[in-house]
Design a protein around this motif. Structure first.
Motif: not given
Ligand code: 13P
Ligand code: SF4
Length: 303
Positions: A66-74, A120-123, A286-292, A296-303
């Motif tokens: 999950t950390a790698a999904i969120l941080n492709p540059d680290k 990556s297959l999740s909403y 390709d998987i990272r972008l969809k998983a991201y 990210q949607r989880m964070f948005n739905l929480m706010s």
């Protein structure tokens, strides 16, 4: 604690501009050297905020992923590559794709305890800290929920208007707790409040005074007037609970509530991770972008 190893870790951490994130179930000495200790939600949020080149993730594979999904540059390092999650492993991609076809009007909500491919297959994703909130917030009447059937049941009880199609997964460490274990613990400590994790069985949750994620338990214990607590989660959390609440008493619901995967990581493995750049966790783009999107949607739905 081995002072030489700790000193070496600190030195290397500085040299490599690294940050150590640790889950609440990690060994005491790992929690002590970490820059931040938390639950899955806090750790995934923290992973979006840290300024560093390297994240050493002391936890299990899906957390580092999950950390790698969120941080492709680290560079994200998992010190022990064998540290998996048996619950996350219950989701078989082929079968999940069949479910998606079978229930076209029920998008997938995945517990963060899943592989990047499942994400990556999740909403949207969710964690133990926000599952009912996310289930309620998604704009669908019906959802597929993977993989934890106990967390699905707990969310369903709070959001009865939604149809939840649950996967048949569970966490062995939490699922082994039975109703009788709670009754036994309550008899031994009649003045203690029972606090359990939502990965526990429904009949265990029913007997609890409070249900929360691991960090939710820490917040509850701090703010509660009660002085004694029976804790129904992996026993690694007791270290933090006791350290942050020295005037209160914490008893494990069962002393063998141990997740072996969370205990593999040692100071030696953290040192090796920093020295040898082991083990780098990467997710195909390709998987990272969809998983991201799902995270990210989880964070948005929480706010
Ligand atoms: P939280 O710390 O997010 O409550 O999760 C518990 C767990 O089992 C993580 O694997
Ligand atoms: Fe997986 Fe359970 Fe271990 Fe968490 S405690 S990593 S859910 S097996």
């Amino acid at each position: 604690m081995d002072k030489t190893i700790v000193e070496e870790i600190k030195k290397l951490k500085k040299q490599r501009n690294a940050i150590i994130l640790a889950h609440n179930y990690q060994r005491e000495e790992i929690q002590d050297i970490a820059d931040f200790v938390g639950d899955s939600l806090e750790l995934s949020k923290k992973a979006t905020q840290v300024q560093c080149d390297v994240i050493v993730f002391c936890g299990v594979h899906f957390m580092a992923e999950t950390a790698a999904i969120l941080n492709p540059d680290k560079t994200v390092l998992l010190p022990e590559i064998e540290a998996g999650c048996p619950m996350a492993d219950t989701v078989n991609i082929r079968e999940l794709k069949e479910w998606i076809k079978k229930y076209p009007n029920s998008p997938v909500i995945s517990y963060v305890n899943t592989t990047a491919e499942v994400k990556s297959l999740s909403y949207a994703c969710c964690t133990s800290a926000n599952a009912p909130q996310i289930v309620k917030a998604v704009p669908f009447d019906s959802i597929i929920f993977v993989p934890d059937k106990n967390l699905a049941d707990w969310a369903k009880k709070q959001v009865p208007e939604k149809e939840i199609i649950p996967w048949n997964g569970f966490c062995p460490t939490h699922h082994m707790i039975k109703k009788d274990d709670v009754i036994r613990a309550k008899n031994i400590y009649p003045d203690a409040l029972v606090v359990v994790h939502p990965e526990c069985r429904p009949e265990v949750i029913e007997l609890a005074d409070h249900v929360a994620s691991t960090s939710g338990m820490v917040r509850f214990a701090k703010s509660s007037q009660a002085k004694e607590f029976i804790i129904g989660t992996e026993i690694g959390l007791l270290y933090r609970l006791r350290k942050e609440n020295p005037d209160k008493k914490f008893y494990p619901l069962k002393t063998n509530m141990i997740c072996p995967n969370m205990k593999i990581t040692t100071l030696e493995s953290v040192l090796r991770a920093l020295k040898e750049n082991k083990y780098i966790i990467q997710v195909p783009e390709d998987i990272r972008l969809k998983a991201y999107e799902a995270v990210q949607r989880m964070f948005n739905l929480m706010s």
